[in-house]
Design an enzyme around this catalytic site. Structure first.
Site, PDB file in Angstrom:
ATOM      1  N   GLU A  17       1.320  -0.822  -0.036  1.00 48.06           N
ATOM      2  CA  GLU A  17      -0.241  -0.179   0.172  1.00 48.06           C
ATOM      3  C   GLU A  17       0.599   1.318  -0.123  1.00 48.06           C
ATOM      4  OE1 GLU A  17      -3.390   0.201   2.412  1.00 48.06           O
ATOM      5  OE2 GLU A  17      -2.042   1.537   3.792  1.00 48.06           O
ATOM      6  N   TYR A  19       6.958   0.412  -8.298  1.00 45.79           N
ATOM      7  CA  TYR A  19       6.313  -0.627  -8.092  1.00 45.79           C
ATOM      8  C   TYR A  19       5.806  -1.624  -9.526  1.00 45.79           C
ATOM      9  CZ  TYR A  19       6.739   0.897  -3.718  1.00 45.79           C
ATOM     10  OH  TYR A  19       6.775   1.109  -2.137  1.00 45.79           O
TER      11      TYR A  19
END
Length: 138
Positions: free
Chosen positions: A93, A104
């Site tokens: 998250e 990411y």
């Protein structure tokens, strides 16, 4: 803790204290991974596996070492360890305005959800939390 303190701005309240870190690391299948340059810690990850899933709870790279491949190296090692541990999925998250999202995505994580107004900055501005998932074993 030095890497933690240098890497996370107080503006968002994301920095953990020593007690939070110690508490997390006492849980089953919690892992700390540290990157060094010479003898100096310059980055780390904290993760936790449950059954066949893992959550990347925190990744940090000291600002002077950012954009030098340390974060990519830490993530690559985490992914390799996850595969060896027969982890099927990794979750993470991130605050919606955090540039780490680019890393990411490059590492194969896909946006999988959103938590509206999850983070609150010191200026009281709300930021969404973006969740990412990477399938390891299919």
């Amino acid at each position: 803790m030095n890497v933690m303190n240098l890497s996370f701005s107080e503006a968002f309240g994301e920095r953990w204290n020593i007690h939070q870190c110690r508490s997390m690391l006492t849980l089953p299948k919690a892992a700390l991974q540290i990157a060094y340059h010479l003898d100096t810690p310059c980055g780390f990850t904290i993760s936790r596996a449950v059954a066949d899933e893992m959550e990347l709870l925190m990744i940090a790279v000291t600002p002077s070492y950012q954009n030098h491949g340390i974060g990519r190296l830490l993530l690559r090692s985490l992914l390799e360890n996850a595969e060896l541990g027969q982890i099927n999925k990794i979750f993470l998250e991130v605050r919606s305005n955090n540039p780490a999202q680019n890393l990411y995505k490059k590492m194969g994580f896909e946006k999988s959800g959103i938590r509206k107004s999850y983070y609150t900055g010191l200026d009281k501005v709300k930021y969404d939390a973006i969740t990412y998932t990477k399938i390891i074993i299919t």
